[in-house]
Scaffold this motif. Structure first.
Motif, PDB file in Angstrom:
ATOM      1  N   MET A   1      24.572  -2.644 -80.244  1.00  0.00           N
ATOM      2  CA  MET A   1      23.433  -2.428 -81.098  1.00  0.00           C
ATOM      3  C   MET A   1      22.174  -2.137 -80.289  1.00  0.00           C
ATOM      4  SD  MET A   1      22.608  -2.484 -84.283  1.00  0.00           S
ATOM      5  CE  MET A   1      21.370  -2.838 -85.440  1.00  0.00           C
ATOM      6  N   ARG A   2      22.008  -2.848 -79.167  1.00  0.00           N
ATOM      7  CA  ARG A   2      20.829  -2.643 -78.333  1.00  0.00           C
ATOM      8  C   ARG A   2      20.800  -1.227 -77.754  1.00  0.00           C
ATOM      9  NH1 ARG A   2      19.937  -7.196 -74.196  1.00  0.00           N
ATOM     10  NH2 ARG A   2      19.723  -8.275 -76.159  1.00  0.00           N
ATOM     11  N   ARG A   3      21.964  -0.710 -77.420  1.00  0.00           N
ATOM     12  CA  ARG A   3      22.047   0.645 -76.867  1.00  0.00           C
ATOM     13  C   ARG A   3      21.572   1.675 -77.890  1.00  0.00           C
ATOM     14  NH1 ARG A   3      23.801   3.148 -72.519  1.00  0.00           N
ATOM     15  NH2 ARG A   3      24.835   5.154 -72.671  1.00  0.00           N
ATOM     16  N   ASN A   4      21.909   1.463 -79.170  1.00  0.00           N
ATOM     17  CA  ASN A   4      21.453   2.378 -80.214  1.00  0.00           C
ATOM     18  C   ASN A   4      19.932   2.392 -80.318  1.00  0.00           C
ATOM     19  OD1 ASN A   4      24.073   3.052 -80.820  1.00  0.00           O
ATOM     20  ND2 ASN A   4      24.244   1.604 -82.499  1.00  0.00           N
ATOM     21  N   HIS A   5      19.316   1.227 -80.142  1.00  0.00           N
ATOM     22  CA  HIS A   5      17.859   1.155 -80.168  1.00  0.00           C
ATOM     23  C   HIS A   5      17.254   1.907 -78.984  1.00  0.00           C
ATOM     24  CE1 HIS A   5      18.379  -2.646 -82.719  1.00  0.00           C
ATOM     25  NE2 HIS A   5      17.985  -1.667 -83.511  1.00  0.00           N
ATOM     26  N   LEU A   6      17.867   1.786 -77.823  1.00  0.00           N
ATOM     27  CA  LEU A   6      17.383   2.508 -76.647  1.00  0.00           C
ATOM     28  C   LEU A   6      17.512   4.014 -76.838  1.00  0.00           C
ATOM     29  CD1 LEU A   6      18.712   0.427 -73.635  1.00  0.00           C
ATOM     30  CD2 LEU A   6      16.336   0.882 -74.215  1.00  0.00           C
ATOM     31  N   ALA A   8      17.540   5.632 -79.697  1.00  0.00           N
ATOM     32  CA  ALA A   8      16.540   6.045 -80.693  1.00  0.00           C
ATOM     33  C   ALA A   8      15.147   6.100 -80.069  1.00  0.00           C
ATOM     34  CB  ALA A   8      16.560   5.095 -81.880  1.00  0.00           C
ATOM     35  N   ALA A   9      14.801   5.103 -79.284  1.00  0.00           N
ATOM     36  CA  ALA A   9      13.479   5.077 -78.652  1.00  0.00           C
ATOM     37  C   ALA A   9      13.310   6.243 -77.677  1.00  0.00           C
ATOM     38  CB  ALA A   9      13.263   3.747 -77.935  1.00  0.00           C
ATOM     39  N   ALA A  10      14.327   6.517 -76.878  1.00  0.00           N
ATOM     40  CA  ALA A  10      14.255   7.642 -75.933  1.00  0.00           C
ATOM     41  C   ALA A  10      14.172   8.970 -76.670  1.00  0.00           C
ATOM     42  CB  ALA A  10      15.464   7.617 -75.000  1.00  0.00           C
ATOM     43  N   ALA A  11      14.918   9.115 -77.762  1.00  0.00           N
ATOM     44  CA  ALA A  11      14.882  10.361 -78.537  1.00  0.00           C
ATOM     45  C   ALA A  11      13.512  10.566 -79.172  1.00  0.00           C
ATOM     46  CB  ALA A  11      15.973  10.342 -79.610  1.00  0.00           C
ATOM     47  N   ILE A  12      12.934   9.508 -79.731  1.00  0.00           N
ATOM     48  CA  ILE A  12      11.600   9.617 -80.327  1.00  0.00           C
ATOM     49  C   ILE A  12      10.573   9.968 -79.262  1.00  0.00           C
ATOM     50  CG2 ILE A  12       9.751   8.276 -81.415  1.00  0.00           C
ATOM     51  CD1 ILE A  12      12.004   6.801 -82.969  1.00  0.00           C
ATOM     52  N   CYS A  13      10.655   9.318 -78.119  1.00  0.00           N
ATOM     53  CA  CYS A  13       9.740   9.604 -77.011  1.00  0.00           C
ATOM     54  C   CYS A  13       9.876  11.054 -76.567  1.00  0.00           C
ATOM     55  CB  CYS A  13      10.032   8.645 -75.858  1.00  0.00           C
ATOM     56  SG  CYS A  13       8.873   8.745 -74.498  1.00  0.00           S
ATOM     57  N   LEU A  14      11.099  11.537 -76.459  1.00  0.00           N
ATOM     58  CA  LEU A  14      11.341  12.914 -76.040  1.00  0.00           C
ATOM     59  C   LEU A  14      10.783  13.907 -77.049  1.00  0.00           C
ATOM     60  CD1 LEU A  14      12.684  14.863 -74.048  1.00  0.00           C
ATOM     61  CD2 LEU A  14      14.802  14.575 -75.335  1.00  0.00           C
ATOM     62  N   VAL A  15      11.003  13.661 -78.332  1.00  0.00           N
ATOM     63  CA  VAL A  15      10.495  14.565 -79.374  1.00  0.00           C
ATOM     64  C   VAL A  15       8.973  14.602 -79.355  1.00  0.00           C
ATOM     65  CG1 VAL A  15      10.291  14.835 -81.883  1.00  0.00           C
ATOM     66  CG2 VAL A  15      12.523  14.428 -80.855  1.00  0.00           C
ATOM     67  N   LEU A  16       8.344  13.443 -79.226  1.00  0.00           N
ATOM     68  CA  LEU A  16       6.881  13.404 -79.195  1.00  0.00           C
ATOM     69  C   LEU A  16       6.316  14.108 -77.960  1.00  0.00           C
ATOM     70  CD1 LEU A  16       6.234   9.785 -80.508  1.00  0.00           C
ATOM     71  CD2 LEU A  16       5.845  11.947 -81.715  1.00  0.00           C
ATOM     72  N   PHE A  54      11.583   5.211 -67.975  1.00  0.00           N
ATOM     73  CA  PHE A  54      11.959   3.809 -68.108  1.00  0.00           C
ATOM     74  C   PHE A  54      13.115   3.660 -69.088  1.00  0.00           C
ATOM     75  CE2 PHE A  54      11.435  -0.517 -69.739  1.00  0.00           C
ATOM     76  CZ  PHE A  54      11.229  -1.233 -68.570  1.00  0.00           C
ATOM     77  N   LEU A  55      12.991   4.297 -70.251  1.00  0.00           N
ATOM     78  CA  LEU A  55      14.053   4.211 -71.262  1.00  0.00           C
ATOM     79  C   LEU A  55      15.348   4.867 -70.775  1.00  0.00           C
ATOM     80  CD1 LEU A  55      11.916   4.988 -74.431  1.00  0.00           C
ATOM     81  CD2 LEU A  55      12.918   2.782 -73.806  1.00  0.00           C
ATOM     82  N   LEU A  56      15.213   6.026 -70.141  1.00  0.00           N
ATOM     83  CA  LEU A  56      16.409   6.711 -69.632  1.00  0.00           C
ATOM     84  C   LEU A  56      17.112   5.889 -68.562  1.00  0.00           C
ATOM     85  CD1 LEU A  56      15.226  10.407 -69.370  1.00  0.00           C
ATOM     86  CD2 LEU A  56      16.935   9.475 -70.925  1.00  0.00           C
ATOM     87  N   SER A  57      16.348   5.202 -67.762  1.00  0.00           N
ATOM     88  CA  SER A  57      16.943   4.403 -66.707  1.00  0.00           C
ATOM     89  C   SER A  57      17.748   3.236 -67.284  1.00  0.00           C
ATOM     90  CB  SER A  57      15.848   3.886 -65.781  1.00  0.00           C
ATOM     91  OG  SER A  57      16.390   3.431 -64.582  1.00  0.00           O
ATOM     92  N   PHE A  58      17.271   2.657 -68.388  1.00  0.00           N
ATOM     93  CA  PHE A  58      18.042   1.599 -69.036  1.00  0.00           C
ATOM     94  C   PHE A  58      19.264   2.169 -69.754  1.00  0.00           C
ATOM     95  CE2 PHE A  58      14.523  -1.236 -68.272  1.00  0.00           C
ATOM     96  CZ  PHE A  58      15.159  -2.446 -68.093  1.00  0.00           C
ATOM     97  N   LEU A  59      19.169   3.415 -70.205  1.00  0.00           N
ATOM     98  CA  LEU A  59      20.337   4.049 -70.822  1.00  0.00           C
ATOM     99  C   LEU A  59      21.378   4.452 -69.790  1.00  0.00           C
ATOM    100  CD1 LEU A  59      18.790   6.323 -73.568  1.00  0.00           C
ATOM    101  CD2 LEU A  59      20.416   4.475 -73.896  1.00  0.00           C
TER     102      LEU A  59
END
Length: 121
Positions: A1-6, A8-16, A54-59
């Motif tokens: 579940m935590r991976r899905n949040h990461l 989503a956060a990385a995708a939102i950051c990338l789109v913005l 940061f987000l990509l590194s955790f992914l």
């Protein structure tokens, strides 16, 4: 579940990031209005790409080169797309600021991951 949040956060950051980079100047989001100081813009770029790194590194734990390569590609790609936007123009210094922010984000996350306990396998 935590991976899905990461993800989503990385995708939102990338789109913005892509929207802010490619959008016309009138539609570009700004922290302090459209007459903001240059250093504010530098901090915005550095921070946005730092968060993405940061987000990509955790992914991608343990894949330093892949995370850095993705950040560099994301920094260069939309900057090149600015050439086709009528009121935007690409600059090398912008790419360097973005790459620096992304790389710092990746390195900070990799440092944190080094000290986190690993789950038993």
């Amino acid at each position: 579940m935590r991976r899905n949040h990461l993800i989503a956060a990385a995708a939102i950051c990338l789109v913005l990031i892509i929207y802010a980079t490619v959008a016309k100047l009138a539609g570009r989001p700004a922290l302090a209005g459209h007459a903001e100081a240059y250093w504010v813009v530098v901090i915005e770029r550095f921070s946005a790409y730092g968060l993405l790194g940061f987000l990509l590194s955790f992914l991608l734990p343990g894949r330093l080169k892949l995370a850095c390569a993705f950040v560099v590609a994301v920094a260069i790609g939309p900057e090149v797309l600015q050439a086709v936007t009528p009121d935007r123009d690409p600059h090398l210094i912008d790419v360097l600021q973005k790459v620096a922010g992304g790389t710092v984000g990746v390195l900070v996350a990799q440092t944190i991951l080094t000290f986190l306990p690993r789950p038993p396998s």
